[in-house]
Each structure stands twice: as structure tokens, then as C-alpha cells.
Design an enzyme around this catalytic site. Structure first.
Site, PDB file in Angstrom:
ATOM      1  CB  CYS A   5     -38.620 -81.078 -79.875  1.00  9.69           C
ATOM      2  SG  CYS A   5     -38.383 -81.462 -79.276  1.00  9.69           S
ATOM      3  CG  ASP A  23     -32.860 -82.838 -78.326  1.00 14.65           C
ATOM      4  OD1 ASP A  23     -31.728 -83.126 -78.784  1.00 14.65           O
ATOM      5  OD2 ASP A  23     -32.961 -80.898 -78.464  1.00 14.65           O
ATOM      6  CB  CYS A  51     -28.558 -81.502 -79.285  1.00 20.61           C
ATOM      7  SG  CYS A  51     -28.811 -80.810 -78.429  1.00 20.61           S
ATOM      8  CB  CYS A  58     -31.071 -80.530 -75.120  1.00 24.42           C
ATOM      9  SG  CYS A  58     -31.678 -79.077 -76.512  1.00 24.42           S
TER      10      CYS A  58
END
Ligand code: PLP
Ligand code: PLP
Lengths: 129, 389, 389, 129
Positions: D33, D35, D58, D102
Site C-alpha cells: 500500500c 506506507d 507520503c 495514511c
């Protein structure tokens, strides 16, 4: 859209009007499709002494009628019979493709008028095409 | 030569403020609004602002506005979008017989691929009868699409009533408001619409941009497939400069709605009155009261529309007609057909639509020129002479 | 702060000549090209000229160009248009797994409604294998849609060979040339394509306008329904200012193709070389030779793309990434997936695409900034430290 | 896209790094994914004496990790257990909707680290949630 020759004939249509004692009259078109062209001819010694037209139609129809009468006037009947819609469009310097069918009225109406004269005078069988 | 533009329902010039803003924007901002970097974020800010401006024009929320490439695409997205999303619920759509081709041909396309479409008739003024609509609704009806006002004859439809009927039956209601938004008050809640079409170039914005208002919760499927833009409902890199211009145009339209409404209505009535007084054998098309403030539509017996347009054009006057010869499809106006006009009068129709570019002197000029144009064409019309000589 | 725009494959600024022409056009010409009057005819003249300019860029005739609202809509029109027109002939379409979403999602949509779609794999450089294509063709294959060059990794596909194979089998060939037209030579006859997609905003023209080249005789059905514009294949009032800008951009692109090709290629190679020299643990993505002159794509181990983009953005550098977090769909790049990159390297990818706005000093600046950005992010990456500490 | 607080924490992430003799370590996320967030805690007298993190992720992930460690440091274990992903996002002044997931890593990773510490020290059953 239209070229200068067409616009000139539209703005100053030649030979519009009726001939009271016409030798023959021909009409093509109908209100449904939106163009009507009526042609009057005066025949003298097998020559189209006078040609006039009336029209309910678009710019191409008005100009085609004007050009057709100009071309037909003074021609012999035999010559006039050979005048085609293409000749008219060509003399006008061309018409937009989607307008060609409007100009197709002019020579056809002339032929009808000649036919009418021939029928009236017993000059022969139905003209074809 | 005086130039008089009387085709504002066809398209409009850019409002000077729109022009300035667009040039400024185009000079400085080129980013792709989907990009993360500063260039992209800057572009996104402008698009967000425009979305709010458009929303404000019709009393919606910014999140309910989806930008499209114009009114046509917005109509398609609304109708095909609902049809595709709801086809399991039902396959029946109701529209009117005087819709813009963007609606009409979309519905005809759906009819070809298996949907059932009712094209409601209109009365001689172009009005849809809510009774008839009521009766046309079936259990499998999923969408009613009826325009807010007609682009040819200017008749304003009973949208609020239609909205109520739609709601009552749990049917979605789409209206094409391309001709009304910015011209008369349009509010999505008052109208009770679920979907509403807008186009920028009818309100002094740029061409090639429009929008669909989609009430929150209404499900649509995209017509065009691609990236994630406009919530995936209208993918493709956003027409940022068009959107920015559209937003500004919407803002100005809202601001000037009242004054322009009154100004154009006065000009309209002066023009209508003048024509009736000066030209015999005319037919006034459309509704006398339920009418867009800028629309004038007459039929002139015995003459053909394209000839009128050309003659007027040579005098600097730009108008339009429902004649077959003046349309790209060479078919006579389906709107004038639907209100029961005979062919001769359809081909002899003339639409003059007023706007920002017009003043009273224009109207005087038209009233000076038009009678001569009509009578010249009548002078060599076989119809005029068959009927009147 | 220096601003370095390295996202020319995403979108471009307007060429100053395009900007000037558009502002001039917008100021003076607003007519609807479908109108008969002088305002309309004037607009039509400009549109006709633009059509010729676009045709000249790809060696086609003006009559074979249909303007659309962008590359996305053009892709949709080509693919859905052929599918709808030819579905009685067959229901099989071949495309590749690295197409732009405008092609990919359109094909997926068709797969949902009953078409069969083969998504050809690519090799580690992103190349489609003509052998595989050959084998995939069936009697019911109606369309091959394979992009001319990929927008993410810049790989140029063997379009001429594909064109030959398509012709041999009597299958139509569509190519998405959004990334190539104006950048490398594109000629519809050399390529042997029947349909080709263009977008204006990748070649310094305005956003929201594109075109489909349709070889004479190829039948399409419209995706959007409405009036008679663009031969009824793309109805809706034309985006005249967009089209005019696109035409000019096409003319300039043709004129400057050679010099820009060489200039950007040199910058590209300098950037590639510099990165390889200065940053350890990088992976060069895409083909070393069969590559767009302006495309650079690297993956940096241990770091995530969006973080890189943000860090670069703070230093004035605009780029893009195939990481999930930098895309609106939050999915990792399907292109980098298709060339077999592991997830870590997909998320750590960085695309830098050069163009008119760049010079050698920009490249020096990037080579100065980028190593620091990468090493800072690596300094607190659990992956870097798991693997290298 | 991101507000100033987020950008500040992204640009100057607090408490990045590893703790060599950590009392507990927790990691959330995976490369699929895109992260990953790893948290180290040093517990002294039931208090989070030090909290550090490492991340592959991110901007939102980097900033969330930074904010989470800032919030957690100095808190008792019991208080830290109650720290939610929402608290972190709120302290950051909000995150774009599509980025919320996130930031959801940060508190979760902290809880995992606490759990790790509890397991190691036999301080109790698995923490839920
Ligand atoms: C009522 C109506 N709907 C839709 C349209 C189509 O809008 P566009 O030209 O932006 O596609 C128009 C105008 O052309 C219109 O008058
Ligand atoms: C290869 C490719 N095809 C299609 C598109 C879509 O074009 P547009 O953004 O004009 O819709 C793009 C760019 O976004 C692209 O790179």
C-alpha cells in the site's frame, strides 16, 4: 458559406417575376422540404425568348433560379433541354455540398416548363430526365 | 455598417471581465489541477473557486457541480448516466418533444439500445402539460428530463410542478437549464431537480465548457471513461481556462440577472410590437408571458428562413431560423413542428435573441430593415403570389 | 527560488504564440461556427484553419480530424465508437496493459458490457511484443488499441509493425499518440493507423481540446449525442478558442519538432547520467533507446514518491510519481506494475519530463537538490535501515 | 493540499530515528500500500520517556509520525493508549480526506509498540483496538 457569384445572384436575382402569357410553366419542390421554384418560359421560333422564375427557397435556390434563367434565355429549346443542374451550379462557381440539392431545382423546373410547352403545343413525347 | 447581433441564444461574446480574467489566468497558470506540486495546486485553487461561482448561480453546493465540455455533454452525462446507473430499477424515461438535440438524440439513442422513451407532446405555445406527464409515469420510470426553457421559442416550462410530480413518484428529474441559468432565476431546490445542465457560452463565458449539477446522493455512471477527474464522472485533464472563465461568467450573470432581465425584456417587447405593427402576415411563435426575456420568434408567411438570414446578414443583422435549409441536418425545426406550425411557417421562421450586445437603437435598425427584407423576398415568392395576388 | 517545471508530460504551459493568438481570437471572434451569419462564418474560418494545422502535424487530411474535448474523450470515441459500429462483426478488442486510463478504463467498461478484451503484457522495458499481438488476434477481433508511447516511462511502441499486423488481419488500429505527436515524427500513413488520438495541452496548447484522426471510410458511432457538429461524431458547440489554440500549437510543434527533440534529449541524457552518478540504489525505468526525448523515470529504493515530490516542490521542482499516494485513485502505477517493478520501487518512482521551460541550468539545479532530498528521506526510512544498516 | 502544520512536520519531522535499547517496537503498514511506520518507545516508570519513529511513506505519514511522537512523548502508557489517529490528524489541523488513511498508521503503530512492551514485560493481556 456562399461565394461571391452566388451572393450576387441572391442579392440581385435576375429574371424574377411571372410571365402572364407564358408558353410553359414548370414547378419543382414543395413546402415540406422548404424549396419551391416555378419557371415561366416564353418560346418564339423554338427559342426561349423569355424566362422568368419565382421561388420560395434558400439562398442557393434563389441564386440557382437566377443563374438558370440567365443561362436559358436566348437558347433554343433543344439547347435548354440539355442544361443540367450541374451546369447551373458550375456557372455559380460551385455551391456548398449540403446545398447542392437546392440548386437541383432550377434546371429541373426549366425542363418541366419546356415539357409543359411541348405538351401544350403537341411538340412531342414527354421529355425524360 | 451597423452590426446587430441577435443570436444570443446561439452563443454569446465573452464578457469583458471574463476575457480579462481568462487572459490573466492563461498567462500565469497552466498547472494540471490533479498534480501535487505548486503549479498543480495553484490551478486547483482557481478551479475550486469557479466551482463555487457556478454553484452560487443555481443555489447548489460546490461539491454538486461536475464540469463538462459543454451543455451537450452535460445532458448526455445526466441522461445516459442515470440510465446506466438505474437500468435495473426500470427502463422508462420521459422527456418532451421540444428538447434540444443533446437531450432528444440521447434519448433516441437509449431507445435504440432497449430503453423505452415517452416523448411528451406540447401545446401550441410549447408547454408540456403536467397532467400528461403525470399520466405517463409508470412503475419502471427512472428519469424525467424536461428542459427549463426552450432555446427556439423561449417558452418556460412548469419545472417546479414537474419537480413536485417527479418527487412524488420517486423519479429523478433532470432539466436542461442552458437557456435559463443566468437569464431568469434558477434554484435547484425551488425547482426540485436532481440534475441540471448548464453551458458557459450562453452567458458570456467561453465555449467548450459546461456543467452538470448532481444533487448529493444521486448516482451516475460516467459516459466517458478515464482518470479520476471530476470524481471519475468526467475524466480528462480539466479545461482549466474554460472553467475559470465559466466561473467568472456565472458570477457576473448572477450579479446582473435582474437588470439584464428587465433591459432585454423591454427590448424584446419593443421588437415584438414593432414587427406586428410593420409586417403583415406574421405569426408570433411561443408563449406570450411564460417566455425568456430575450427571445423573439416569428414566422413570416411566403418566405424562406435562410433567405431572410442571408438578407439580414448583408445588412449586418445576425439571427437564426428553424428552416430546414438553415440547419446543419437540413431538417425543419422539431420544436416548431411540435407546436403544430405548418411547414411553410416553419421554413419561414426567424429567431432573434437579445443580449448584452443590444440596445434600443439596434431594435430601431432591425425594424427599419426587416420589413424591406421580407417584402422583397415575398415579391418573388410563388406562395405569396398564389395566395395573395 | 528557482522554479523548475519537470512535468511536461502532465501538462504544458501555453506557447507564447498560442497565448497571443488565443487572446486575439477571444477578443474579436465569438460566433458559433454552425451559424450562417457573418459572426458564425468568421468563427468557422478559424476552426477550418486549425483543422488543417492539426492535420498537417500528423500527415492527414483536414477532413479526417474530429475535434474533441481532449485526449480522454478522443480515446473513448475511437474505442467505443468502433465497438458500437462493429459489434456485429466481432466483439474482441486487443490493447496493452500499460495504456493511459482513458484507454484502459474504456476497455474495461466494454469488457463489462459484453466485449472481450485482451490486455497484452509488456516486457521489462514496457514494450509490447508484436508476436504476442499476432497470436492474440482472433476472427472476431475488431480493434487493436496500443499507445504510440507511454506517458509514464516514455517507451515508444513498435507502432508500424502493429499497423502492418492489423492491416494484414483486416483489424482496425487505434493508437494514442498524445505523448508522441509534436515530440517525435508522427505520420498516420507511415504508422498505418486508422484512428489516432491527440491532445492539445501536451504540446503547449490549451487544455480541454483534443482530436481524433479517423481515416476516411472508417465508421464510428458517437459517444455523446446531440447536434450536427463534427459530422455528428462530436456534437456540442465547438470550443472555438481551444481549437484555435490547438491548431496554432500543432503548427508550432511541427515547426520546432527537430530542434526541441535534440534539445530535450540532450537535457534528458544529462539528467539520467547525473542521477546515476550521484545517487546510489536507483533503478532506471523504461527503455534506454526506444524512449521519448523528454522522459526520465527512476525509482529510488527505500523512499516514497509523494514525499519526494513534496520535498522537491519545496525546492521549486515540479515532478510526478507512480506511487499510490500521489495518484488520485490511490493505486500504484499500473505501468510500473506491468513492467514487473516491485511495490517498493513503484512507490519510490519519480518521473521528470522535460520541455520548453527547461534548460541546462535547471538540470544542474535538480542534480544539486535531488541527492539531498533522497538521502534525507532515506535517513528515516525503515526500509533503508532494515536493508542497509 | 497539506496545511502549514502538516508541511512543517513533514519538512522538520520531530523524533525521527531509532532507539537502540527500545522498550517496545511497533510497525504498521506494508510496501504494497506504500506506507510503513515503525515506532520505538522507551518506557520509564510507566511513562513514555522517549518515542522515535521511522517511516517509508507520503507526506501525511511523515507528518503524522512526527505529530504522534510529539503527542506521545512524556505521556503515561495509559494516556498514550488512548491517543487516537483522529487526535493526531486533529493536532495536525486536519488532513485531506483521501490522506486520512495514511495518518491512521501513526497511533496504531504506537499502540503496537506499547503492546510489544506489555508483552515483553508481561504487563497484561493484548491491547485491543
Ligand atoms: C437548451 C440547450 N441545451 C443544450 C445546448 C448545448 O450546449 P453546448 O452547445 O454547450 O453543447 C444548447 C445550446 O447549444 C441549448 O440551447
Ligand atoms: C497517453 C495519454 N493518453 C491520454 C491522455 C488524456 O488526455 P487529456 O488529458 O487531454 O484528456 C493523456 C494525458 O493526460 C496521456 O498521457
Amino acid at each position: 458559406m456562399y461565394n461571391e457569384i452566388v451572393m450576387d445572384h441572391f442579392q440581385n436575382p435576375r429574371n424574377v417575376g411571372e410571365i402572364a402569357d407564358a408558353s410553359g410553366v414548370g414547378e419543382i419542390g414543395n413546402v415540406v422540404c422548404g424549396d419551391i421554384l416555378r419557371v415561366y418560359i416564353k418560346v418564339k421560333d423554338e427559342i426561349l425568348d423569355d424566362v422568368k422564375y419565382m421561388t420560395f427557397g434558400c439562398g442557393a435556390a434563389v441564386a440557382s433560379g437566377s443563374m438558370m434563367t440567365t443561362l436559358a434565355k436566348g437558347k433554343t429549346v433543344e439547347e435548354a433541354k440539355k442544361l443540367t443542374n450541374k451546369d447551373v451550379a458550375k456557372a455559380l462557381g460551385g455551391l456548398p455540398p449540403q446545398k447542392l440539392h437546392c440548386s437541383n431545382l432550377a434546371a429541373d423546373a426549366l425542363h418541366k416548363a419546356i415539357e409543359d410547352w411541348m405538351n401544350k403545343t403537341g411538340k412531342g413525347d414527354k421529355l425524360d430526365g | 455598417m451597423r452590426k446587430v447581433y441577435l443570436d444570443h441564444a446561439g452563443t454569446t461574446l465573452l464578457h469583458p471581465e471574463v476575457y480579462s480574467l481568462m487572459c490573466e489566468f492563461m498567462k500565469n497558470t497552466f498547472g494540471n489541477p490533479s498534480s501535487i506540486h505548486s503549479f498543480g495546486r495553484e490551478a486547483k485553487k482557481w478551479v475550486d473557486e469557479a466551482r463555487q461561482q457556478v454553484a452560487d448561480l443555481i443555489g447548489s453546493k460546490a461539491g454538486e457541480i461536475i464540469f463538462t465540455s459543454g451543455g451537450t455533454e452535460a445532458d448526455n452525462l445526466a441522461i445516459i448516466g442515470v440510465a446506466a446507473a438505474r437500468h435495473k430499477k426500470g427502463n422508462h424515461i420521459i422527456t418532451s418533444s421540444i428538447e434540444h438535440p443533446a437531450v432528444l438524440n440521447t434519448c433516441k439513442h437509449l431507445a435504440k439500445i432497449g430503453f423505452e422513451v415517452t416523448f411528451l407532446p406540447v401545446d401550441r405555445y410549447g408547454l408540456v402539460d403536467p397532467e400528461e406527464l403525470y399520466k405517463a409515469i409508470r412503475p419502471e420510470t427512472i428519469l424525467i428530463s424536461i428542459m427549463h426553457a426552450n432555446n427556439e421559442i423561449g417558452t418556460i416550462e412548469p419545472a417546479e410542478e414537474i419537480g413536485r410530480i417527479a418527487k412524488e413518484h420517486g423519479v429523478l428529474f433532470h432539466t436542461d437549464a442552458v437557456q435559463t441559468a443566468g437569464k431568469i432565476p434558477v434554484n435547484v431546490n425551488t425547482l426540485g431537480v436532481d440534475l441540471l445542465t448548464l453551458s458557459s457560452h450562453k452567458i458570456y463565458g467561453p465555449k467548450g465548457v459546461g456543467a452538470i449539477y448532481k444533487r448529493k446522493g444521486v448516482r451516475l455512471q460516467p459516459v466517458v471513461h478515464g482518470g479520476g477527474q471530476e470524481k471519475t464522472l468526467r475524466p480528462g485533464t480539466e479545461n482549466t481556462m474554460g472553467i475559470v472563465g465559466f466561473g467568472k461568467a456565472a458570477e457576473i450573470a448572477a450579479r446582473e440577472l435582474d437588470s439584464e432581465f428587465n433591459r432585454t425584456r423591454q427590448l424584446r417587447d419593443k421588437l415584438i410590437q414593432g414587427i406586428k405593427e410593420r409586417i403583415p402576415d406574421v405569426k408570433y411563435n411561443g408563449h406570450p408571458e411564460l417566455r425568456l426575456p430575450h427571445n423573439v420568434n416569428f414566422s413570416f408567411s411566403y418566405v424562406e428562413g435562410e433567405s431572410m438570414l442571408l438578407s439580414l446578414d448583408m445588412k449586418g443583422i445576425a439571427a437564426s431560423s428553424g428552416s430546414a435549409c438553415s440547419s446543419s441536418t437540413l431538417k425543419p425545426s422539431h420544436v416548431l413542428t411540435a407546436i403544430g406550425l405548418p411547414y411553410e411557417l416553419i421554413h419561414g421562421s426567424l429567431r432573434m435573441t437579445l443580449g448584452m450586445m443590444n440596445d434600443a437603437v439596434d431594435i430601431d435598425y432591425v425594424l427599419e430593415v426587416l420589413p424591406g427584407v421580407v417584402s422583397k423576398l415575398r415579391s418573388f415568392s410563388p406562395l405569396a403570389n398564389k395566395l395573395t395576388v
